[in-house]
Design a protein around this motif. Structure first.
Motif, PDB file in Angstrom:
ATOM      1  N   PHE A  14      50.750  68.288  55.444  1.00 24.11           N
ATOM      2  CA  PHE A  14      49.855  67.221  54.992  1.00 24.11           C
ATOM      3  C   PHE A  14      49.331  66.582  56.276  1.00 24.11           C
ATOM      4  O   PHE A  14      50.134  66.181  57.122  1.00 24.11           O
ATOM      5  CB  PHE A  14      50.660  66.211  54.161  1.00 24.11           C
ATOM      6  CG  PHE A  14      49.913  64.963  53.808  1.00 24.11           C
ATOM      7  CD1 PHE A  14      48.946  64.973  52.813  1.00 24.11           C
ATOM      8  CD2 PHE A  14      50.171  63.765  54.459  1.00 24.11           C
ATOM      9  CE1 PHE A  14      48.246  63.822  52.483  1.00 24.11           C
ATOM     10  CE2 PHE A  14      49.482  62.603  54.139  1.00 24.11           C
ATOM     11  CZ  PHE A  14      48.514  62.640  53.139  1.00 24.11           C
ATOM     12  N   ILE A  62      44.923  55.592  50.654  1.00 23.10           N
ATOM     13  CA  ILE A  62      46.264  55.493  51.251  1.00 23.10           C
ATOM     14  C   ILE A  62      46.184  55.052  52.715  1.00 23.10           C
ATOM     15  O   ILE A  62      47.170  55.153  53.452  1.00 23.10           O
ATOM     16  CB  ILE A  62      47.036  56.822  51.119  1.00 23.10           C
ATOM     17  CG1 ILE A  62      46.227  57.995  51.708  1.00 23.10           C
ATOM     18  CG2 ILE A  62      47.430  57.088  49.667  1.00 23.10           C
ATOM     19  CD1 ILE A  62      47.019  59.278  51.898  1.00 23.10           C
ATOM     20  N   VAL A  99      54.218  60.578  60.002  1.00 25.51           N
ATOM     21  CA  VAL A  99      55.126  59.488  59.624  1.00 25.51           C
ATOM     22  C   VAL A  99      54.281  58.322  59.141  1.00 25.51           C
ATOM     23  O   VAL A  99      53.340  57.905  59.823  1.00 25.51           O
ATOM     24  CB  VAL A  99      55.969  59.054  60.850  1.00 25.51           C
ATOM     25  CG1 VAL A  99      56.833  57.841  60.516  1.00 25.51           C
ATOM     26  CG2 VAL A  99      56.817  60.219  61.344  1.00 25.51           C
TER      27      VAL A  99
END
Ligand SMILES: Cc1cc2nc3c(=O)[nH]c(=O)nc-3n(C[C@H](O)[C@H](O)[C@H](O)COP(=O)(O)O)c2cc1C
Length: 275
Positions: A11, A233, A62
């Motif tokens: 991703f 997001i 992260v």
């Protein structure tokens, strides 16, 4: 064991995780890797697979010290049967906190056997010219280290009979994981403010690159100044994709957080590996 084939599942909204994962794959072998890019929501929903006789790289950035929810969604669709996995977390030079250990736990729960784990540094998604955070990373040295990490993994695998024969990899992190305070803070802020990148209509050329780049399909296809608050997001794929710098954060309450973040990201960190 023979390394017969390599699969790479990642991703990567702004591309740094993809670049690191590709370098790790290149270091493991010259066979070339089968790539499963689960960045876009639509491709994520299609990712399914049972992995057996191969080495699988699972790579994610992260977010808030953890694995981003879309990556969790993607990785938990996979199943494996004692398949060796290489886990890669790419972070923006602040900290990776519990992301590696969470990746490890997800992989084990899906039936993988983690044989190596690495934390690498990528330009922070929120990095700008005014507030640079790990700009240009992964750089040449990082990618060389990623290839060397891959080569060491191949050496490790060819020296063992089966993945079950390896000693468990020791991964840094906490169980239970530390609460992602940054995420909670942002969620509170988003109750009263629209913290998404906004389009400056005076700069925008309607090239639609932001729409194409958004993993969540959060940007309105007709009016690019509208961004879905629920879908966004904050990955910054649109910000980095915009050729004229028309996408940026403007919410006044968010800007001091970016300034603080920049201070936390100043000291250069180096990649870490665990075997
Ligand atoms: C919402 C969000 C949260 C992030 N949280 C962290 C973090 O906790 N620690 C850190 O060092 N970097 C953090 N980053 C930076 C990314 O991990 C880093 O920029 C990474 O290279 C992005 O990967 P990509 O290019 O594959 O999208 C965050 C980025 C975003 C968008």
């Amino acid at each position: 064991m023979d390394v017969r084939s390599i699969s790479c599942v990642y991703f990567s909204p702004t591309g740094t995780t993809r670049r690191v994962a590709e370098s790790v794959a290149a270091g493991i072998g010259s066979e070339g890797a089968a790539v499963f890019d689960c960045t876009k929501r639509t491709s994520r929903e299609r990712v399914q697979g049972t992995f057996r006789d191969e080495v699988v790289i699972l790579a994610a950035p992260v977010y808030y010290g953890r694995v981003p929810e879309p990556a969790v969604d993607c990785f938990t669709r996979l199943t494996a049967s004692g398949t060796p996995a290489v886990l890669v977390a790419v972070y923006g030079n602040r900290a990776y906190d519990d992301a590696l250990i969470e990746l490890f736990d997800i992989a084990v729960a899906r039936g993988f056997i983690p044989v190596a784990v690495g934390a690498f540094i990528g330009e922070h998604s929120y990095s700008t010219e005014a507030l640079p955070m790990a700009p240009g990373r992964p750089d040449e040295e990082d990618l060389k280290m990623a290839r060397e990490f891959g080569a060491a993994i191949r050496k490790k695998l060819t020296a063992i009979r089966s993945p079950e024969a390896v000693d468990p990899v020791k991964v840094p992190g906490n169980r239970p994981y530390i609460e992602p305070e940054g995420l909670h803070r942002l969620r509170r802020m988003r109750q009263n403010a629209s913290v998404t990148p906004e389009t400056d209509a005076t700069l925008c050329t309607r090239c639609n690159k932001c729409i194409e780049a958004c993993p969540q399909d959060a940007i309105d296809r007709v009016d690019v100044t509208i961004t879905g608050k629920e879908e966004c997001i904050l990955c910054c794929a649109c910000v980095k994709a915009c050729p004229v710098g028309a996408r940026r954060f403007t919410e006044p309450a968010f800007l001091p957080l970016l300034k603080k973040l920049e201070e936390l990201c100043r000291e250069r960190k180096e990649p870490e590996y665990y075997f």
